[in-house]
Design a protein around this motif. Structure first.
Motif, PDB file in Angstrom:
ATOM      1  N   UNK A 112      -1.298  29.063 -14.199  1.00 11.69           N
ATOM      2  CA  UNK A 112      -1.838  29.923 -15.252  1.00 11.69           C
ATOM      3  C   UNK A 112      -3.348  29.763 -15.382  1.00 11.69           C
ATOM      4  N   UNK A 113      -3.803  28.512 -15.383  1.00 12.27           N
ATOM      5  CA  UNK A 113      -5.233  28.199 -15.426  1.00 12.27           C
ATOM      6  C   UNK A 113      -5.473  27.059 -14.451  1.00 12.27           C
ATOM      7  N   UNK A 114      -6.706  26.856 -14.053  1.00 17.87           N
ATOM      8  CA  UNK A 114      -7.014  25.748 -13.144  1.00 17.87           C
ATOM      9  C   UNK A 114      -6.750  24.406 -13.833  1.00 17.87           C
ATOM     10  N   UNK A 115      -6.925  24.364 -15.147  1.00 20.28           N
ATOM     11  CA  UNK A 115      -6.634  23.131 -15.889  1.00 20.28           C
ATOM     12  C   UNK A 115      -5.137  22.823 -15.879  1.00 20.28           C
ATOM     13  N   UNK A 116      -4.311  23.832 -16.123  1.00 15.57           N
ATOM     14  CA  UNK A 116      -2.856  23.639 -16.095  1.00 15.57           C
ATOM     15  C   UNK A 116      -2.394  23.269 -14.690  1.00 15.57           C
ATOM     16  N   UNK A 117      -2.979  23.893 -13.706  1.00 16.49           N
ATOM     17  CA  UNK A 117      -2.633  23.603 -12.317  1.00 16.49           C
ATOM     18  C   UNK A 117      -2.970  22.152 -11.969  1.00 16.49           C
ATOM     19  N   UNK A 118      -4.166  21.731 -12.322  1.00 19.65           N
ATOM     20  CA  UNK A 118      -4.593  20.353 -12.037  1.00 19.65           C
ATOM     21  C   UNK A 118      -3.747  19.347 -12.802  1.00 19.65           C
ATOM     22  N   UNK A 119      -3.413  19.653 -14.039  1.00 19.71           N
ATOM     23  CA  UNK A 119      -2.562  18.764 -14.833  1.00 19.71           C
ATOM     24  C   UNK A 119      -1.207  18.594 -14.150  1.00 19.71           C
ATOM     25  N   UNK A 120      -0.616  19.670 -13.664  1.00 25.43           N
ATOM     26  CA  UNK A 120       0.682  19.567 -12.991  1.00 25.43           C
ATOM     27  C   UNK A 120       0.575  18.719 -11.729  1.00 25.43           C
ATOM     28  N   UNK A 121      -0.503  18.898 -10.975  1.00 22.38           N
ATOM     29  CA  UNK A 121      -0.728  18.081  -9.778  1.00 22.38           C
ATOM     30  C   UNK A 121      -0.784  16.600 -10.155  1.00 22.38           C
ATOM     31  N   UNK A 122      -1.548  16.279 -11.189  1.00 27.46           N
ATOM     32  CA  UNK A 122      -1.699  14.879 -11.602  1.00 27.46           C
ATOM     33  C   UNK A 122      -0.387  14.323 -12.149  1.00 27.46           C
TER      34      UNK A 122
ATOM     35  N   UNK B 206       0.831  -1.202   0.000  1.00 33.76           N
ATOM     36  CA  UNK B 206       0.000   0.000   0.000  1.00 33.76           C
ATOM     37  C   UNK B 206       0.865   1.253   0.000  1.00 33.76           C
ATOM     38  N   UNK B 207       0.573   2.139  -0.931  1.00 36.04           N
ATOM     39  CA  UNK B 207       1.283   3.408  -1.076  1.00 36.04           C
ATOM     40  C   UNK B 207       0.384   4.548  -0.614  1.00 36.04           C
ATOM     41  N   UNK B 208       0.924   5.392   0.238  1.00 38.60           N
ATOM     42  CA  UNK B 208       0.232   6.592   0.711  1.00 38.60           C
ATOM     43  C   UNK B 208       1.009   7.799   0.203  1.00 38.60           C
ATOM     44  N   UNK B 209       0.429   8.574  -0.699  1.00 37.08           N
ATOM     45  CA  UNK B 209       1.132   9.748  -1.206  1.00 37.08           C
ATOM     46  C   UNK B 209       0.815  10.960  -0.339  1.00 37.08           C
ATOM     47  N   UNK B 210       1.774  11.846  -0.258  1.00 30.77           N
ATOM     48  CA  UNK B 210       1.513  13.151   0.328  1.00 30.77           C
ATOM     49  C   UNK B 210       0.707  13.950  -0.681  1.00 30.77           C
ATOM     50  N   UNK B 211       0.026  14.966  -0.210  1.00 27.71           N
ATOM     51  CA  UNK B 211      -0.698  15.837  -1.117  1.00 27.71           C
ATOM     52  C   UNK B 211       0.268  16.524  -2.065  1.00 27.71           C
ATOM     53  N   UNK B 212      -0.117  16.580  -3.326  1.00 28.38           N
ATOM     54  CA  UNK B 212       0.698  17.263  -4.329  1.00 28.38           C
ATOM     55  C   UNK B 212      -0.008  18.539  -4.757  1.00 28.38           C
ATOM     56  N   UNK B 213       0.796  19.586  -4.899  1.00 27.80           N
ATOM     57  CA  UNK B 213       0.296  20.831  -5.472  1.00 27.80           C
ATOM     58  C   UNK B 213       1.027  21.042  -6.793  1.00 27.80           C
ATOM     59  N   UNK B 214       0.740  22.118  -7.475  1.00 32.86           N
ATOM     60  CA  UNK B 214       1.240  22.327  -8.837  1.00 32.86           C
ATOM     61  C   UNK B 214       2.621  22.956  -8.884  1.00 32.86           C
ATOM     62  N   UNK B 215       3.553  22.411  -8.120  1.00 37.07           N
ATOM     63  CA  UNK B 215       4.937  22.831  -8.225  1.00 37.07           C
ATOM     64  C   UNK B 215       5.599  22.045  -9.349  1.00 37.07           C
ATOM     65  N   UNK B 216       6.274  22.736 -10.241  1.00 33.37           N
ATOM     66  CA  UNK B 216       7.022  22.053 -11.294  1.00 33.37           C
ATOM     67  C   UNK B 216       8.255  21.435 -10.638  1.00 33.37           C
ATOM     68  N   UNK B 217       8.500  20.137 -10.833  1.00 34.82           N
ATOM     69  CA  UNK B 217       9.582  19.477 -10.109  1.00 34.82           C
ATOM     70  C   UNK B 217      10.987  19.988 -10.419  1.00 34.82           C
TER      71      UNK B 217
END
Length: 126
Positions: A45-55, A26-37
């Motif tokens: 820039x947009x909520x879509x771009x932000x969500x894509x980076x999170x994913x 079982x893997x437990x991830x920490x919460x991810x935000x839209x920081x570029x690694x």
């Protein structure tokens, strides 16, 4: 036994935590935000771009644990404005097969780290 999962393909932790912890299968991830690694700059820039980076950050953590989105059994989505739900959900849906999508909750919160608009964490099982 606890195994620490960290990858340079997701943002380095900005506090006393790890990107994910593997316990057994079982893997437990920490919460991810839209920081570029690579740059550690926010992609907002947009909520879509932000969500894509999170994913994409979550995808990198899953990959580091030899898993995919198919292994995810539960997600928690925290958003700062429920009016963004439909746009966040549309991006999120691109990463899952609707027939096998994980359980999930989506919660509106007052604030998130760095005042971002979305943060997502996951639980995955091999």
């Amino acid at each position: 036994m606890k195994t620490i999962i960290n990858t340079p393909n997701a943002p380095a932790p900005i506090g006393p935590y790890n990107q994910a912890i593997l316990i057994g299968n079982t893997l437990y991830t920490s919460g991810q935000i839209a920081l570029h690694p690579k740059t550690m700059e926010l992609v907002i820039d947009t909520i879509e771009a932000e969500t894509t980076q999170v994913m994409e950050n979550l995808k990198a953590v899953l990959t580091a644990a030899n898993m995919t989105f198919e292994n995810v059994i539960k997600t928690s989505i925290f958003i700062s404005d429920m009016h963004n739900f439909a746009k966040i959900n549309a991006v999120y849906a691109n990463y899952f097969n609707e027939d096998t999508a994980p359980a999930r909750e989506t919660v509106e919160v007052a604030n998130l780290p760095k005042f971002v608009n979305v943060e997502i964490s996951m639980i995955a099982v091999r």
